[in-house]
Design a protein around this motif. Structure first.
Motif, mmCIF file in Angstrom:
data_model
loop_
_atom_site.group_PDB
_atom_site.id
_atom_site.type_symbol
_atom_site.label_atom_id
_atom_site.label_comp_id
_atom_site.label_asym_id
_atom_site.label_seq_id
_atom_site.Cartn_x
_atom_site.Cartn_y
_atom_site.Cartn_z
ATOM 1 N N THR A 61 -7.768 4.637 -4.482
ATOM 2 C CA THR A 61 -8.916 5.219 -3.789
ATOM 3 C C THR A 61 -8.547 6.657 -3.449
ATOM 4 O O THR A 61 -7.592 6.902 -2.710
ATOM 5 C CB THR A 61 -9.238 4.447 -2.489
ATOM 6 O OG1 THR A 61 -9.215 3.054 -2.789
ATOM 7 C CG2 THR A 61 -10.602 4.825 -1.951
ATOM 8 N N ARG A 62 -9.298 7.574 -4.030
ATOM 9 C CA ARG A 62 -9.001 8.993 -3.781
ATOM 10 C C ARG A 62 -9.786 9.476 -2.571
ATOM 11 O O ARG A 62 -10.932 9.095 -2.398
ATOM 12 C CB ARG A 62 -9.345 9.811 -5.033
ATOM 13 C CG ARG A 62 -8.453 9.427 -6.212
ATOM 14 C CD ARG A 62 -8.895 10.045 -7.524
ATOM 15 N NE ARG A 62 -8.036 9.565 -8.602
ATOM 16 C CZ ARG A 62 -8.213 8.405 -9.260
ATOM 17 N NH1 ARG A 62 -9.228 7.602 -8.945
ATOM 18 N NH2 ARG A 62 -7.374 8.037 -10.219
ATOM 19 N N PRO A 90 -9.668 8.664 0.672
ATOM 20 C CA PRO A 90 -10.282 7.464 1.242
ATOM 21 C C PRO A 90 -10.853 7.640 2.648
ATOM 22 O O PRO A 90 -11.635 6.797 3.092
ATOM 23 C CB PRO A 90 -9.120 6.460 1.276
ATOM 24 C CG PRO A 90 -7.885 7.279 1.300
ATOM 25 C CD PRO A 90 -8.209 8.545 0.567
ATOM 26 N N THR A 110 0.840 -1.205 0.000
ATOM 27 C CA THR A 110 0.000 0.000 0.000
ATOM 28 C C THR A 110 0.872 1.250 0.000
ATOM 29 O O THR A 110 1.854 1.339 0.738
ATOM 30 C CB THR A 110 -0.889 0.036 1.273
ATOM 31 O OG1 THR A 110 -1.627 -1.174 1.336
ATOM 32 C CG2 THR A 110 -1.848 1.208 1.256
ATOM 33 N N ALA A 123 -4.823 10.044 -1.392
ATOM 34 C CA ALA A 123 -5.075 8.845 -2.203
ATOM 35 C C ALA A 123 -4.350 7.648 -1.600
ATOM 36 O O ALA A 123 -3.323 7.804 -0.932
ATOM 37 C CB ALA A 123 -4.605 9.060 -3.636
ATOM 38 N N ARG A 124 -4.922 6.494 -1.831
ATOM 39 C CA ARG A 124 -4.285 5.236 -1.420
ATOM 40 C C ARG A 124 -4.181 4.338 -2.654
ATOM 41 O O ARG A 124 -5.175 4.115 -3.350
ATOM 42 C CB ARG A 124 -5.129 4.572 -0.328
ATOM 43 C CG ARG A 124 -4.666 3.190 0.052
ATOM 44 C CD ARG A 124 -5.199 2.795 1.409
ATOM 45 N NE ARG A 124 -4.578 3.601 2.461
ATOM 46 C CZ ARG A 124 -5.055 3.703 3.705
ATOM 47 N NH1 ARG A 124 -6.166 3.069 4.039
ATOM 48 N NH2 ARG A 124 -4.428 4.434 4.596
ATOM 49 N N THR A 128 -5.251 -0.559 -7.291
ATOM 50 C CA THR A 128 -6.556 0.069 -7.085
ATOM 51 C C THR A 128 -6.299 1.401 -6.394
ATOM 52 O O THR A 128 -5.610 1.457 -5.365
ATOM 53 C CB THR A 128 -7.452 -0.819 -6.207
ATOM 54 O OG1 THR A 128 -7.661 -2.039 -6.914
ATOM 55 C CG2 THR A 128 -8.796 -0.162 -5.927
#
Ligand SMILES: Cc1cc2nc3c(=O)[nH]c(=O)nc-3n(C[C@H](O)[C@H](O)[C@H](O)COP(=O)(O)O)c2cc1C
Length: 333
Positions: free
Chosen positions: A92-93, A95, A46, A104-105, A90
């Motif tokens: 994720t903005r 999150p 991550t 973001a992630r 993937t």
């Protein structure tokens, strides 16, 4: 791709290495006053992108909109680097709505075929730069403009090419924005802090990329408060084309997407020999931003003005601005 990556595709160390490379590539991203207002946190598979509040311009950019746009460019650069390595992430903005600095992630979740366009973009990332010399000479290639527009559209953001009458309105709005900002001592201090000799190491704008005298332009370029060392010649920027990045919303998520679009458009421009200069002064000052919004009232919110110009000024000779060492922008958990 290395042999290990093919034979041990799930090796978590390789995945962590891929994310570290992506964050390092993102370090080349352009940012307002070269503040590099991002910070990456790497945990296994991550990668978190965080806004670095100490590098947000408190006077010029109190809402953090231009810092967030800058982080969006870094995010897109990181995505490009992963796609070029055949990594699927993937994204994720925003999150966590209790943690607005977490922008973001990216979660790595497997392999994907290497994307040749991403490989080209990855090579372009360290070559792209802001060229502030006047756009005299070569007209902009219409196919290039279409390609930049298409690249921007892939990131949920739009590009509007200003008509000649709108360029004159932009010139007036920019002039007003720069003179009202320059009258504020706090604003002058902040500009000097990032563009003067005392700028923090590895950040800010050096004299080597600031024009050595006032350029002849229809729309005024950034007033840095002093001349630099960049030789600019005497031409008028008559061949410049001005475009506006805009979208449907006006908040951090939209600004982040605008930055991703800026990256996609600017990398495409560089690959086609088109020079880009962002003009953010008319976005920083509310009255000017409203004037620009009025130009496109029926279609959306303005994020950034860009000056595009043909091959004569692109890719030749301007110095690159410094960057922070990766150790200062990537934290390993
Ligand atoms: C959101 C944003 C706003 C910017 N605004 C301006 C501007 O108003 N005038 C200008 O000359 N450059 C502007 N720039 C360009 C930055 O100064 C430049 O990206 C930074 O100094 C790093 O240099 P490089 O692009 O050559 O790598 C902006 C860049 C970004 C991402």
């Amino acid at each position: 791709m290395d042999i290990d990556a093919l034979t041990h595709p799930t090796d978590p160390q390789l995945a962590t290495g891929a994310l570290a490379e992506a964050a390092a590539a993102a370090g080349y991203a352009p940012s307002i006053h070269n503040t590099q207002p991002w910070r990456w946190r790497l945990t296994g598979t991550t990668l978190d992108l965080r806004l670095a509040p100490t590098r947000v311009l408190q006077v010029t950019d109190p809402d953090g909109r231009l810092a967030t746009v800058s982080c969006g460019v870094a995010l897109h650069h990181a995505r490009v680097a992963l796609s070029a390595q055949g990594r699927h992430a993937t994204v994720t903005r925003m999150p966590d709505n209790t943690d607005p600095e977490l922008l973001a992630r990216l979660q790595l979740d497997g392999r994907t075929p290497v994307d040749p366009a991403a490989v080209l973009h990855l090579r372009t990332i360290p070559l792209r730069y802001t060229d502030r010399r006047p756009a005299a000479g070569t007209p902009l290639d219409p196919d290039g403009l279409a390609a930049i527009t298409a690249a921007v559209e892939t990131q949920d953001t739009h590009l509007h090419t200003l008509r000649p009458d709108q360029v004159l309105e932009l010139a007036a709005a920019t002039d007003h924005a720069q003179s009202s900002a320059a009258a504020d001592p706090a604003w002058q201090n902040e500009l000097a802090q990032w563009t003067g000799p005392a700028r923090p190491a590895g950040t800010g704008i050096p004299d080597a990329v600031i024009p050595n005298h006032a350029t002849q332009t229809t729309v005024p370029g950034r007033d840095f408060g002093h001349h630099g060392d960049l030789p600019v010649g005497g031409g008028h920027d008559e061949m410049a084309v001005f475009v506006l990045l805009y979208g449907n919303a006006d908040g951090p998520l939209a600004w982040l997407r605008a930055g991703e679009a800026l990256s996609a458009g600017w990398l495409t421009a560089t690959e086609r020999g088109i020079a880009v200069v962002p003009h953010s002064a008319p976005i920083e000052v509310i009255a000017a931003r409203q004037a620009i919004r009025a130009m496109i009232a029926s279609i959306g919110h303005p994020y950034l003005v860009l000056r595009l110009s043909g091959v004569n000024s692109a890719g030749t000779g301007a110095a690159h601005t410094p960057r922070l060492p990766t150790g200062q922008i990537i934290e390993h958990a």
